[in-house]
Design a protein around this motif. Structure first.
Motif, mmCIF file in Angstrom:
data_model
loop_
_atom_site.group_PDB
_atom_site.id
_atom_site.type_symbol
_atom_site.label_atom_id
_atom_site.label_comp_id
_atom_site.label_asym_id
_atom_site.label_seq_id
_atom_site.Cartn_x
_atom_site.Cartn_y
_atom_site.Cartn_z
ATOM 1 N N ILE A 176 3.773 5.873 -5.570
ATOM 2 C CA ILE A 176 3.743 5.959 -7.030
ATOM 3 C C ILE A 176 2.694 6.971 -7.483
ATOM 4 O O ILE A 176 2.958 7.847 -8.310
ATOM 5 C CB ILE A 176 3.470 4.572 -7.653
ATOM 6 N N ARG A 177 1.487 6.865 -6.928
ATOM 7 C CA ARG A 177 0.412 7.781 -7.333
ATOM 8 C C ARG A 177 0.699 9.212 -6.873
ATOM 9 O O ARG A 177 0.371 10.181 -7.565
ATOM 10 C CB ARG A 177 -0.924 7.290 -6.774
ATOM 11 N N TYR A 178 1.340 9.349 -5.715
ATOM 12 C CA TYR A 178 1.692 10.672 -5.207
ATOM 13 C C TYR A 178 2.711 11.349 -6.127
ATOM 14 O O TYR A 178 2.562 12.522 -6.476
ATOM 15 C CB TYR A 178 2.264 10.554 -3.793
ATOM 16 N N ALA A 234 0.829 -1.204 0.000
ATOM 17 C CA ALA A 234 0.000 0.000 0.000
ATOM 18 C C ALA A 234 0.868 1.261 0.000
ATOM 19 O O ALA A 234 0.566 2.242 -0.692
ATOM 20 C CB ALA A 234 -0.933 0.001 1.210
ATOM 21 N N LEU A 235 1.948 1.239 0.783
ATOM 22 C CA LEU A 235 2.846 2.396 0.840
ATOM 23 C C LEU A 235 3.507 2.622 -0.517
ATOM 24 O O LEU A 235 3.584 3.762 -0.998
ATOM 25 C CB LEU A 235 3.922 2.175 1.906
ATOM 26 N N CYS A 236 3.971 1.562 -1.126
ATOM 27 C CA CYS A 236 4.629 1.666 -2.436
ATOM 28 C C CYS A 236 3.683 2.261 -3.478
ATOM 29 O O CYS A 236 4.046 3.196 -4.200
ATOM 30 C CB CYS A 236 5.116 0.290 -2.881
ATOM 31 N N PHE A 237 2.450 1.742 -3.554
ATOM 32 C CA PHE A 237 1.488 2.232 -4.539
ATOM 33 C C PHE A 237 1.071 3.667 -4.241
ATOM 34 O O PHE A 237 0.853 4.476 -5.142
ATOM 35 C CB PHE A 237 0.263 1.320 -4.569
ATOM 36 N N LYS A 297 12.586 4.455 -11.592
ATOM 37 C CA LYS A 297 13.413 5.099 -12.628
ATOM 38 C C LYS A 297 12.640 6.222 -13.323
ATOM 39 O O LYS A 297 13.164 7.337 -13.487
ATOM 40 C CB LYS A 297 13.851 4.046 -13.648
ATOM 41 N N MET A 298 11.394 5.962 -13.712
ATOM 42 C CA MET A 298 10.622 6.948 -14.465
ATOM 43 C C MET A 298 10.158 8.114 -13.604
ATOM 44 O O MET A 298 10.002 9.236 -14.079
ATOM 45 C CB MET A 298 9.423 6.266 -15.132
ATOM 46 N N LEU A 299 9.962 7.863 -12.305
ATOM 47 C CA LEU A 299 9.527 8.918 -11.391
ATOM 48 C C LEU A 299 10.699 9.599 -10.701
ATOM 49 O O LEU A 299 10.519 10.427 -9.815
ATOM 50 C CB LEU A 299 8.560 8.333 -10.354
ATOM 51 N N LYS A 300 11.934 9.180 -11.074
ATOM 52 C CA LYS A 300 13.161 9.818 -10.603
ATOM 53 C C LYS A 300 13.297 9.802 -9.086
ATOM 54 O O LYS A 300 13.510 10.817 -8.430
ATOM 55 C CB LYS A 300 13.245 11.246 -11.142
ATOM 56 N N GLU A 319 3.280 12.235 3.314
ATOM 57 C CA GLU A 319 3.179 12.841 4.650
ATOM 58 C C GLU A 319 4.388 13.691 5.013
ATOM 59 O O GLU A 319 4.458 14.235 6.107
ATOM 60 C CB GLU A 319 2.987 11.740 5.703
ATOM 61 N N MET A 320 5.334 13.820 4.108
ATOM 62 C CA MET A 320 6.536 14.595 4.395
ATOM 63 C C MET A 320 6.271 16.095 4.370
ATOM 64 O O MET A 320 5.467 16.587 3.574
ATOM 65 C CB MET A 320 7.631 14.275 3.367
#
Length: 375
Positions: free
Chosen positions: A121-123, A115-118, A168-171, A184-185
């Motif tokens: 990605i969406r964030y 859930a955290l990983c996904f 890679k694509m989201l750097k 949440e950062m």
């Protein structure tokens, strides 16, 4: 097949039997991820080079010798261009190892937070031109792959290839994508996260001149007659510390006053420093409590500090602090520690070698300060 790959396959056989420790599996994943990041960096560099040449001069792609000449100006070893397909094959093989190790880790230790990983990605896609369909196609999956895995009743873990492609694509680094809650950062935490990700990437690309600081040297430092200590994170202080009989004693000595343990701190293992611009230094400190009870489990820590001339030192983050950046501390330390086991040339040495390889043995002109212009 390289010896490293033979070792990995033997370890996979061993780990698949359920006899490997969690720490061993985690370490293997980290090492393979590090190797994959290396080849990824090389692939991206070469691909960006070809795109640049193609945009400026499409006909130039037909001139092999010209391409290799231009490659040097991009910081690319000319021979690397001929091996890009080999790098891609290596990454494919490494991804298969990672997939199997992740399966073993998820099956036996269940530590991956899907859930955290996904969510990350969406964030990240919100502030990016990258679409989920692009990631799915690039990773070799049918459209809707992420949506299917996000369904509440779907317990399937995402492929390592999908995660690596998304990172890679989201750097962003793979470690950040799967272990840090980006949504949440605070703005400052995001800034530090980006900085630490770049430090790690540049370390893997051999761009940084890290220096090792041994624990024996740091724990055995001496001050001058005025109490001055050469290391910017250490001071000559008078303070109270507990004795074996339980009563505090007043002591005066050189210490690193850590965020985790205060004056009750000694260096536990290798530390590292990196000089940045204008005499600013980044420090990775590996520490432990100097005095502790046998039942105390909170005895070890790692901290990342910055030192700025005229301003002094400032803690960036520690793995003992309640912060979303915690996972990045261990990852960066492990990356630097592993990288320092391999040969690394200082820029001046590399320049001299490159000159020799080009049959240039003449001394460079000297400037007014007695320094060669090319250095």
């Amino acid at each position: 097949m390289q010896k490293n790959d033979e070792k990995i396959e033997k370890f996979l056989q061993y780990a698949s039997l359920g006899t490997a420790k969690k720490e061993e599996v985690t370490e293997a994943i980290e090492k393979i991820t590090s190797r994959m990041n290396d080849t990824n960096s090389e692939i991206v560099l070469i691909e960006d080079f070809f795109k640049s040449v193609s945009n400026k001069n499409p006909e130039g792609l037909k001139d092999t010798e010209k391409i290799k000449e231009l490659a040097l100006s991009y910081g690319i070893e000319p021979d690397s261009i001929d091996h890009i397909e080999e790098y891609r094959e290596i990454n494919t093989r490494l991804l298969s190892y990672l997939t199997e190790l992740q399966r073993i880790s998820n099956t036996m230790y269940k530590s991956f937070d899907k859930a955290l990983c996904f969510s990350n990605i969406r964030y990240l896609m919100k502030d990016s031109d990258v679409k989920i369909g692009q990631i799915e196609r690039e990773a070799g999956f049918r459209l809707g792959y992420l949506a299917r895995l996000e369904k509440p009743d779907n317990t399937t873990e995402p492929s390592i290839e999908f995660i690596a492609t998304a990172a890679k694509m989201l750097k962003v680094s793979i470690d950040t994508l799967i272990s840090v809650n980006l949504s949440e950062m605070t703005p400052t935490e995001k800034y530090i996260q980006s900085f630490l990700d770049k430090v790690k990437a540049d370390t893997l690309a051999d761009k940084l001149d890290w220096e090792v600081e041994k624990s024996d040297d740091l724990n055995g430092m001496e001050s001058d007659q005025d109490g001055y200590v050469e290391h910017p994170l250490f001071d000559y202080e008078t303070f109270y510390e507990e004795s074996e009989c339980g009563y505090p004693n007043q002591v005066t000595r050189i210490i690193f006053k850590s965020n985790s343990f205060g004056t009750n701190t000694i260096i536990s293992g290798k530390c590292f420093n990196l000089r940045l611009k204008n005499g600013v230094y980044l420090y990775l400190m590996n520490i432990q409590k100097n005095i502790y009870t046998s039942g105390d489990t909170n005895t070890m820590a790692k901290e990342i500090w910055m030192y700025t001339p005229d301003l002094g030192s400032q803690l960036l983050v520690t793995n003992k602090q309640k912060s979303l950046l915690n996972p990045m501390v261990d990852v960066l330390y492990q990356t630097v520690n592993e990288r320092m086991k391999h040969p690394k040339l200082k820029r001046e040495v590399q320049n001299a070698i490159e000159a020799f390889m080009n049959d240039d043995l003449e001394d460079d002109p000297i400037d007014d300060n007695g320094l060669p212009f090319n250095f």
